[in-house]
Design an enzyme around this catalytic site. Structure first.
Site, short mmCIF file in Angstrom:
data_model
loop_
_atom_site.label_atom_id
_atom_site.label_comp_id
_atom_site.label_asym_id
_atom_site.label_seq_id
_atom_site.Cartn_x
_atom_site.Cartn_y
_atom_site.Cartn_z
N LEU A 62 50.99 26.72 16.68
CA LEU A 62 50.06 27.82 17.32
C LEU A 62 48.83 27.61 17.80
CD1 LEU A 62 51.00 30.82 15.03
CD2 LEU A 62 52.04 29.96 16.94
N ASP A 108 43.67 21.06 14.45
CA ASP A 108 42.54 20.12 14.83
C ASP A 108 42.12 19.42 14.06
OD1 ASP A 108 41.85 21.61 17.42
OD2 ASP A 108 42.01 23.31 16.17
N HIS A 134 45.75 34.19 16.07
CA HIS A 134 47.08 34.27 15.86
C HIS A 134 47.42 34.23 14.67
CE1 HIS A 134 46.23 30.02 15.83
NE2 HIS A 134 45.79 29.88 17.05
N GLU A 192 44.63 22.52 10.44
CA GLU A 192 44.81 21.13 10.50
C GLU A 192 45.49 20.86 12.08
OE1 GLU A 192 47.01 20.29 7.16
OE2 GLU A 192 45.31 19.24 6.15
N GLY A 228 48.11 31.43 13.01
CA GLY A 228 47.51 30.32 12.27
C GLY A 228 46.03 30.84 11.69
N HIS A 229 45.46 31.63 12.62
CA HIS A 229 44.03 31.93 12.00
C HIS A 229 44.30 33.03 11.06
CE1 HIS A 229 42.99 31.32 16.61
NE2 HIS A 229 42.33 30.70 15.91
N SER A 246 45.44 29.31 20.71
CA SER A 246 45.16 30.32 21.44
C SER A 246 45.43 30.06 22.88
CB SER A 246 43.45 30.59 21.16
OG SER A 246 43.40 30.84 19.72
N GLN A 284 30.67 23.42 23.23
CA GLN A 284 31.64 22.57 22.95
C GLN A 284 32.50 22.21 24.07
OE1 GLN A 284 33.06 25.03 19.63
NE2 GLN A 284 35.04 24.22 20.06
N MET A 307 37.22 31.03 17.61
CA MET A 307 36.75 31.33 19.06
C MET A 307 37.32 32.41 19.58
SD MET A 307 35.54 27.92 20.67
CE MET A 307 37.04 27.07 21.42
O1 PAF Z 1 38.31 25.55 15.99
C1 PAF Z 1 37.97 26.05 16.70
O2 PAF Z 1 38.30 27.23 17.12
C2 PAF Z 1 36.47 25.92 16.98
O3 PAF Z 1 36.03 24.48 17.44
C3 PAF Z 1 35.26 26.40 15.98
C4 PAF Z 1 35.46 25.63 14.67
C5 PAF Z 1 35.68 27.78 15.64
C6 PAF Z 1 33.95 25.95 16.37
O4 PAF Z 1 33.56 26.88 17.60
#
Ligand code: PAF
Length: 289
Positions: A191, A150, A34, A148, A36-37, A193, A61, A30
């Site tokens: 980390l 999430d 950072h 992980e 982590g991404h 957002s 969501q 989204m």
């Molecule tokens: O983890 C996230 O950033 C979001 O839930 C995702 C998987 C990109 C879906 O919008």
């Protein structure tokens, strides 16, 4: 690296890659990227011929409109980072492009999507499944990468993919869901957002979450699951400005709460904490075994 805004163009680009026999990795995000991404993208770049990173703040969501409005948006900086680490395509569509009409599909994979975040954020995982399934159908990736932090989201997405596999769906049968380890600041804060939304005094107390989780692993060696859960909650609530929303110690596969340490092969503690006056909702998790 190319930035793509339309679904049609995205599909054309990935089908050209596939026609050339190339493998494709997908990193759904989204934005407000950072380290982590970056770790997910770097892994995808290593493991696939091409990497698509989606940057899309998915409205379906968010069960809280204020949370959606305040979610950080930093597309230019995101693209600069993605270019520097070797992403092939950034998919950054508008809401209308992704949802030309309302998505009325509903997804249900209890208990993975009904416990913890599922209980406190009604509709959240339905929205996650809507966007992630759409991205999977658009890109048909060989591998998709998720952090992980999430932890529950990964379990829900795996359940959704298994459901599509059971329905004999080609893209799901090819897809491998790849969980990637949490990346932390030096002081232990996971980390996220959302960390950019923390005021300095909130940022200063936030590392106490991971400190308590780490201490709880040691404590768990000589205490029961419930004692460990209670101690973790009280350690965090003792810090002024932090308030635990829930702390569940669960079977890492089914996400069902465990009552004893030998009830499951893999046990995870998943926590959500309100930080500061705003408050900012922070999540984290830790492995016990
Ligand atoms: O983890 C996230 O950033 C979001 O839930 C995702 C998987 C990109 C879906 O919008």
């Amino acid at each position: 690296m190319e930035i793509i805004n339309s679904v049609k163009e995205l599909k054309e680009k990935v089908s050209a890659l596939r026609g050339d026999g190339k493998t494709v990795g997908l990193v759904p995000t989204m934005g407000a990227l950072h380290a982590g991404h970056a770790s997910l993208v770097t892994r995808s770049v290593k493991e696939n011929d091409a990497t698509v990173v989606s940057v899309f703040v998915n409205p379906t969501q968010f069960n809280d409109k204020k949370d959606l409005a305040s979610y950080p948006r930093t597309l230019d900086a995101d693209c600069a980072l993605l270019e520097s680490i070797g992403a092939t395509y950034v998919f950054a569509p508008s809401v209308e492009e992704v949802y030309p009409e309302p998505d009325t599909r509903s997804f249900s994979y209890p208990p993975t999507d009904t416990v913890m975040e599922g209980a406190f954020r009604p509709g959240h995982f339905n929205g996650v499944c809507q966007i992630v399934s759409k991205l999977f159908m658009m890109v048909e990736p060989d591998r998709a990468y998720f952090g992980e932090k999430d932890f529950q989201q990964i379990a829900v997405i795996k359940a959704m993919v298994a459901d599509y596999v059971a329905k004999d769906t080609d893209w799901a049968k090819r897809l491998e869901v790849c969980p990637c380890p949490i990346v932390r600041e030096e002081d232990g804060l996971a980390l996220s957002s959302r960390n950019t939304l923390l005021a300095p005094e909130e940022r200063a107390i936030a590392p106490n979450i991971y400190k308590a989780l780490k201490a709880s692993v040691k404590y768990s060696k000589t205490h029961s699951v419930e004692e460990t859960r209670q101690k973790t909650i009280s350690d965090i609530n003792a810090v002024e400005g932090l308030e635990v929303q829930y702390y569940d110690i669960v079977n890492a596969l089914s996400l069902e709460s465990v009552t004893s340490w030998d009830e499951a092969d893999h046990v995870q503690g998943c926590i959500t904490v309100f930080c500061g006056a705003t408050p900012i909702r922070l999540i984290d998790n830790i492995n016990y075994k």
